[in-house]
Design a protein around this motif. Structure first.
Motif, PDB file in Angstrom:
ATOM      1  N   GLU A 244       0.857  -1.178   0.000  1.00 49.46           N
ATOM      2  CA  GLU A 244       0.000   0.000   0.000  1.00 49.46           C
ATOM      3  C   GLU A 244       0.898   1.235   0.000  1.00 49.46           C
ATOM      4  O   GLU A 244       2.016   1.219   0.537  1.00 49.46           O
ATOM      5  N   TYR A 245       0.404   2.321  -0.564  1.00 48.84           N
ATOM      6  CA  TYR A 245       1.246   3.508  -0.694  1.00 48.84           C
ATOM      7  C   TYR A 245       1.724   4.014   0.668  1.00 48.84           C
ATOM      8  O   TYR A 245       2.895   4.382   0.826  1.00 48.84           O
ATOM      9  N   ASP A 246       0.841   4.047   1.652  1.00 47.73           N
ATOM     10  CA  ASP A 246       1.245   4.585   2.948  1.00 47.73           C
ATOM     11  C   ASP A 246       2.157   3.641   3.733  1.00 47.73           C
ATOM     12  O   ASP A 246       2.625   3.975   4.814  1.00 47.73           O
ATOM     13  N   GLU A 247       2.433   2.448   3.175  1.00 46.17           N
ATOM     14  CA  GLU A 247       3.412   1.544   3.773  1.00 46.17           C
ATOM     15  C   GLU A 247       4.823   1.795   3.249  1.00 46.17           C
ATOM     16  O   GLU A 247       5.789   1.250   3.787  1.00 46.17           O
ATOM     17  N   VAL A 248       4.930   2.610   2.231  1.00 47.10           N
ATOM     18  CA  VAL A 248       6.239   2.925   1.643  1.00 47.10           C
ATOM     19  C   VAL A 248       6.935   3.956   2.528  1.00 47.10           C
ATOM     20  O   VAL A 248       6.354   5.005   2.852  1.00 47.10           O
ATOM     21  N   GLY A 249       8.170   3.679   2.900  1.00 47.08           N
ATOM     22  CA  GLY A 249       8.857   4.511   3.878  1.00 47.08           C
ATOM     23  C   GLY A 249       9.013   5.962   3.483  1.00 47.08           C
ATOM     24  O   GLY A 249       9.039   6.850   4.345  1.00 47.08           O
ATOM     25  N   TYR A 250       9.122   6.241   2.199  1.00 40.49           N
ATOM     26  CA  TYR A 250       9.327   7.622   1.751  1.00 40.49           C
ATOM     27  C   TYR A 250       8.063   8.233   1.144  1.00 40.49           C
ATOM     28  O   TYR A 250       8.133   9.246   0.435  1.00 40.49           O
ATOM     29  N   TRP A 251       6.904   7.651   1.398  1.00 37.89           N
ATOM     30  CA  TRP A 251       5.684   8.104   0.740  1.00 37.89           C
ATOM     31  C   TRP A 251       5.383   9.576   1.018  1.00 37.89           C
ATOM     32  O   TRP A 251       5.029  10.329   0.116  1.00 37.89           O
ATOM     33  N   GLN A 252       5.508  10.023   2.247  1.00 35.60           N
ATOM     34  CA  GLN A 252       5.189  11.412   2.571  1.00 35.60           C
ATOM     35  C   GLN A 252       6.086  12.376   1.796  1.00 35.60           C
ATOM     36  O   GLN A 252       5.609  13.373   1.234  1.00 35.60           O
ATOM     37  N   GLU A 253       7.377  12.092   1.744  1.00 42.09           N
ATOM     38  CA  GLU A 253       8.282  12.966   0.989  1.00 42.09           C
ATOM     39  C   GLU A 253       7.971  12.926  -0.499  1.00 42.09           C
ATOM     40  O   GLU A 253       8.018  13.958  -1.179  1.00 42.09           O
ATOM     41  N   LEU A 254       7.622  11.748  -1.016  1.00 38.67           N
ATOM     42  CA  LEU A 254       7.294  11.643  -2.430  1.00 38.67           C
ATOM     43  C   LEU A 254       6.022  12.432  -2.750  1.00 38.67           C
ATOM     44  O   LEU A 254       5.942  13.086  -3.801  1.00 38.67           O
ATOM     45  N   GLU A 255       5.049  12.399  -1.863  1.00 42.27           N
ATOM     46  CA  GLU A 255       3.840  13.198  -2.074  1.00 42.27           C
ATOM     47  C   GLU A 255       4.178  14.688  -2.147  1.00 42.27           C
ATOM     48  O   GLU A 255       3.590  15.426  -2.943  1.00 42.27           O
ATOM     49  N   GLU A 256       5.116  15.122  -1.319  1.00 41.75           N
ATOM     50  CA  GLU A 256       5.533  16.529  -1.361  1.00 41.75           C
ATOM     51  C   GLU A 256       6.148  16.860  -2.718  1.00 41.75           C
ATOM     52  O   GLU A 256       5.898  17.937  -3.283  1.00 41.75           O
ATOM     53  N   ILE A 257       6.948  15.936  -3.243  1.00 35.89           N
ATOM     54  CA  ILE A 257       7.561  16.154  -4.561  1.00 35.89           C
ATOM     55  C   ILE A 257       6.490  16.178  -5.643  1.00 35.89           C
ATOM     56  O   ILE A 257       6.519  17.022  -6.554  1.00 35.89           O
ATOM     57  N   PHE A 258       5.522  15.273  -5.573  1.00 39.06           N
ATOM     58  CA  PHE A 258       4.403  15.309  -6.517  1.00 39.06           C
ATOM     59  C   PHE A 258       3.734  16.679  -6.501  1.00 39.06           C
ATOM     60  O   PHE A 258       3.354  17.213  -7.551  1.00 39.06           O
TER      61      PHE A 258
END
Length: 288
Positions: free
Chosen positions: A108-122
Motif C-alpha cells: 500500500e502507498y502509505d506503507e512505503v517509507g518515503y511516501w510522505q516525501e514523495l507526495e511533497e515532490i508530486f
C-alpha cells in the motif's frame, strides 16, 4: 546529440563503448535540463537503461540524478549516492522531471517509507519543471495522489511484451503506430475504468492484454508511462528467474521468448520506439 552529466556515472563508459554520445562534462550545459529521481533499488541498472534511451534523442540534454532528502536507500551504497547524485532539494528549476518506478506493487502507498516525501515532490513538481514524466509504479502512485485513482492488485503479474493500440492522436504518440510493442512488468495497476473515464486524463496507448501504457494530463503537462521502454533484452528473463528462485511460481513472460522452451531471448527492439516516445515528450512539452 549528446547527453551531458556532471558526475562520472559508471554508465557513461559503458554507453560510450556502445557508440552513444554521452559525456561527463561538469562545465557544459545542455539545451534541456532534466532531473531524474531514481527510486529503483538497482540504481546503476536504471541509470544505464534510461541514459541509453536519452542518448539517442535528437536533443542536447543535461541530466541530473536525484535522491530523496529524508530517505536512506537500503540496496544502494551511500558512496554511490554521494558520488553521483544530488539531493532533490538542490534543483529548484528544471525543464523536465522524471520520476522512476520502484518494485513496490504489492505494498500500500502509505506503507512505503518515503511516501510522505514523495507526495511533497508530486505537489511541487509542476512548479519546478515544465513537465513531469512518471514511470511505472510512480505513474500509478501519481494517479492516486493527484486524481484519487486507486490501484488494483492483479491475480497474476502482468509480464511480457505486448502490442499496443494508439487510442487517439496526440503529440506524445507522434511517429508511433498501432501495434507498437513494449514490455510490461507489474503486480498492480490503476483501475482502468476510472483511468479511462477521468476527465483530466487521456489514455493514449493501450494493450488489450496488459492495460494502459501511456496517459497524459495536457493541462498540467504530466505524462504517465506504465510499461518499460527502457528494458534490456534480458530484463524480463532476469525478473522471471528472480521470482522463480524465490519460490513464487511465476508464469513465463508473455510474447517474449522466441522459442517454446523459453531459452531464446529477443533483441530489445522496443527501445527504438522508447526513444521516439522520449523525443516526443521533450519536443512537445519540455523544450523551450
Amino acid at each position: 546529440m549528446p547527453v551531458i552529466v556532471h558526475r562520472p556515472l559508471p554508465a557513461v563508459e559503458i554507453l560510450q563503448e556502445e557508440g552513444l554520445d554521452i559525456r561527463f562534462a561538469p562545465k557544459e550545459r545542455g539545451s534541456i535540463r532534466l532531473g531524474f529521481l531514481n527510486l529503483m533499488p538497482e540504481k546503476e541498472v536504471c541509470e544505464r537503461q534510461w541514459l541509453r534511451l536519452f542518448a539517442q534523442v535528437d536533443v542536447n540534454i543535461e541530466i541530473h540524478f536525484l535522491f530523496l532528502n529524508r530517505w536512506t536507500p537500503k540496496t544502494t551504497s551511500l558512496d554511490h549516492i554521494r558520488q553521483y547524485y544530488s539531493p532533490v532539494s538542490d534543483l529548484l528549476q528544471l525543464d523536465g522531471l522524471v520520476i522512476s518506478g520502484a518494485p513496490l506493487g504489492t505494498k500500500e502507498y502509505d506503507e512505503v517509507g518515503y511516501w510522505q516525501e514523495l507526495e511533497e515532490i508530486f505537489d511541487y513538481a509542476d512548479d519546478i519543471a515544465e513537465s513531469t514524466l512518471y514511470l511505472c509504479w510512480a505513474a500509478n502512485a501519481a494517479l492516486y495522489h493527484h486524481y484519487n485513482i486507486p490501484r488494483k492488485q492483479k491475480a497474476r503479474k502482468i509480464s511480457g511484451v505486448f502490442g499496443h493500440r494508439i487510442v487517439r492522436p496526440h503529440p506524445l504518440v507522434q511517429n508511433l503506430t498501432s501495434g507498437v510493442q513494449f514490455p510490461h512488468s507489474r503486480h498492480a495497476e490503476a483501475r482502468q475504468q476510472q483511468l479511462f473515464a477521468h476527465n483530466e486524463i487521456q489514455v493514449l496507448m493501450h494493450a488489450p492484454n496488459a492495460g494502459a501504457f501511456l496517459a497524459a494530463d495536457d493541462l498540467r503537462r504530466r505524462a504517465f508511462i506504465f510499461g518499460h521502454p527502457e528494458y534490456e533484452a534480458d530484463t524480463l528473463y532476469k525478473e522471471f528467474r528472480r521470482d522463480f528462485d524465490k519460490g513464487l511460481s511465476p508464469q513465463a513472460p508473455e510474447y517474449y521468448f522466441l522459442d517454446e522452451e523459453g531459452k531464446e531471448l529477443p533483441t530489445a527492439f522496443w527501445q527504438a520506439s522508447g526513444v521516439q516516445l522520449l523525443q516526443n515528450w521533450l519536443q512537445a512539452w519540455v523544450a523551450k
